[in-house]
Design an enzyme around this catalytic site. Sequence first.
Site, PDB file in Angstrom:
ATOM      1  N   GLU A   1       0.838  -1.187   0.000  1.00 44.92           N
ATOM      2  CA  GLU A   1       0.000   0.000   0.000  1.00 44.92           C
ATOM      3  C   GLU A   1       0.877   1.242   0.000  1.00 44.92           C
ATOM      4  O   GLU A   1       1.745   1.384   0.870  1.00 44.92           O
ATOM      5  CB  GLU A   1      -0.896   0.043   1.245  1.00 44.92           C
ATOM      6  CG  GLU A   1      -2.004  -0.972   1.259  1.00 44.92           C
ATOM      7  CD  GLU A   1      -2.961  -0.747   2.421  1.00 44.92           C
ATOM      8  OE1 GLU A   1      -4.136  -1.136   2.293  1.00 44.92           O
ATOM      9  OE2 GLU A   1      -2.555  -0.189   3.459  1.00 44.92           O
ATOM     10  N   CYS A   2       0.672   2.127  -0.952  1.00 48.03           N
ATOM     11  CA  CYS A   2       1.353   3.414  -1.029  1.00 48.03           C
ATOM     12  C   CYS A   2       2.869   3.234  -0.932  1.00 48.03           C
ATOM     13  O   CYS A   2       3.494   2.790  -1.876  1.00 48.03           O
ATOM     14  CB  CYS A   2       0.815   4.384   0.026  1.00 48.03           C
ATOM     15  SG  CYS A   2       1.165   6.123  -0.332  1.00 48.03           S
ATOM     16  N   GLY A   3       3.483   3.538   0.200  1.00 46.34           N
ATOM     17  CA  GLY A   3       4.925   3.357   0.321  1.00 46.34           C
ATOM     18  C   GLY A   3       5.353   1.929   0.067  1.00 46.34           C
ATOM     19  O   GLY A   3       6.405   1.672  -0.533  1.00 46.34           O
TER      20      GLY A   3
ATOM     21  N   MET B   1       5.398   1.405  -3.638  1.00 48.99           N
ATOM     22  CA  MET B   1       6.609   1.985  -4.226  1.00 48.99           C
ATOM     23  C   MET B   1       7.802   1.045  -4.057  1.00 48.99           C
ATOM     24  O   MET B   1       8.615   0.879  -4.965  1.00 48.99           O
ATOM     25  CB  MET B   1       6.914   3.329  -3.582  1.00 48.99           C
ATOM     26  CG  MET B   1       5.844   4.376  -3.752  1.00 48.99           C
ATOM     27  SD  MET B   1       6.251   5.875  -2.819  1.00 48.99           S
ATOM     28  CE  MET B   1       4.606   6.568  -2.581  1.00 48.99           C
TER      29      MET B   1
ATOM     30  N   THR C   1      -1.304  -0.855  -4.413  1.00 45.33           N
ATOM     31  CA  THR C   1      -2.214   0.277  -4.575  1.00 45.33           C
ATOM     32  C   THR C   1      -1.586   1.515  -3.945  1.00 45.33           C
ATOM     33  O   THR C   1      -0.790   1.415  -3.009  1.00 45.33           O
ATOM     34  CB  THR C   1      -3.560   0.033  -3.869  1.00 45.33           C
ATOM     35  OG1 THR C   1      -3.343  -0.070  -2.450  1.00 45.33           O
ATOM     36  CG2 THR C   1      -4.222  -1.231  -4.367  1.00 45.33           C
TER      37      THR C   1
END
Length: 442
Positions: A332-334, A337, A432
């Site tokens: 999720e998010c970080g 990435m 995501t």
Amino acid sequence: MTETQGAWPPGLMVSAPASGTGKTTVMLGLLRALSDDGVCVQPFKSGPDYIDPAFHRAASGRASFNLETWAMNQALFSAIAHHAKGADLCLAEGSMGLFDGVATRGLAGFGSSAETAKAMGWPVILVLDVSGQAQSAAASALGFATYDPDLRVAGVILNRVASPRHERLTRAGMDRAGVPVLGVLPRRGDLTLPERHLGLIQAVEHPDLDAAIAGYAEFLRAHVDLDAIRAAARGGAAPVEGRLPAPPAQRIALAQDAAFSFTYPHILAGWRDAGAEILPFSPLADEPPDPSADLVWLPGGYPELHAGRLAAATTFLTGLRTHAATKPVHGECGGYMALGAGLIDKQGTRHEMACLLGLVTSYETRKFHLGYRRAVLAAPMPGHAPGAVLRGHEFHYCSIVDQPDAPLANVADADGTEVPETGSCRGHVTGTFFHLIAEETT
């Protein structure tokens, strides 16, 4: 899974006309001062903020949970509120201004702190920054007190009062408006928490958080009427039955350190309540996920601040890649990435990430992404089948340089406008940019 029963304890919502008025400092000071007095206080955060609940826990000794009305239906809202069981008092911190929300109604409302307060039956304590005004502050307070006749404003705490004369003038206005003054906080420049681009720094990063919170409590104790605040608390009706989200696997390896720390508390509580085993590990310490895990979950956080260490964490990366060859990984998010091919930091240096997805992100040129998200899955992700509709929240400053993999979902903001951050999927790996709050149910 958690079911709700009985009535909620009495509570209060600490809110304000706008962000930046000092409500977090007031919230932390009240939590610690009341706890020191032997009051068992259950903290909540109204809205999707990721950071404040950890500060609440440090101040009160109890886990804090998010409550909000755009992404949560009434059953989930009630299941989360059930964590107040056994407390003497609930204290919730609002987000933004009291009535601020989105334009399009969600599962139970528009996401405002006022809606959360009404759903729980809580009166509001309004924190007013009165710097630069005196009697005029009463007009603002009166407007907030009368804007919604179904919402009770218990009183105000006047913040950043410059002098005894300033206090007298401001109190005179409140007396005329009939608004009770529950506290008066003199102006102090040291009553702030350190911040970075996503708001406050994480609680675990504060150099001396306990001492800071103790200082807030001492300050609040000297300048607010704690007995009046407790007396103002009210409880709502008995909650409806509800359940927390089910776990996506039985044994979940969960990254947990300064780079990966943002998972909504009710998500983890639901996993634990259902008997899932959560196996924490630290990528920054170069720890691999447990080989016996059924799923690896990389939460959001600040990988951009630790990109060099993550790129050099060969034991972590090897373990992650080995797991992804046969079993699911989600970020999720970080965490998303970190699953990508590269992360470019604000100095323009590219750091190689896990390369399990083709995503390349950059902080060299910051781009603000903030808001609720509604995602219709085009492919499966752990715990959710294709076609499932998920509600979540996105908050980051990175830009997408490359996103070559198949999109995970069709994603839109709260008003139904499609956004380009669709997430990605490749093999057993999904990611995501939004943090999951709940799956829509009919």
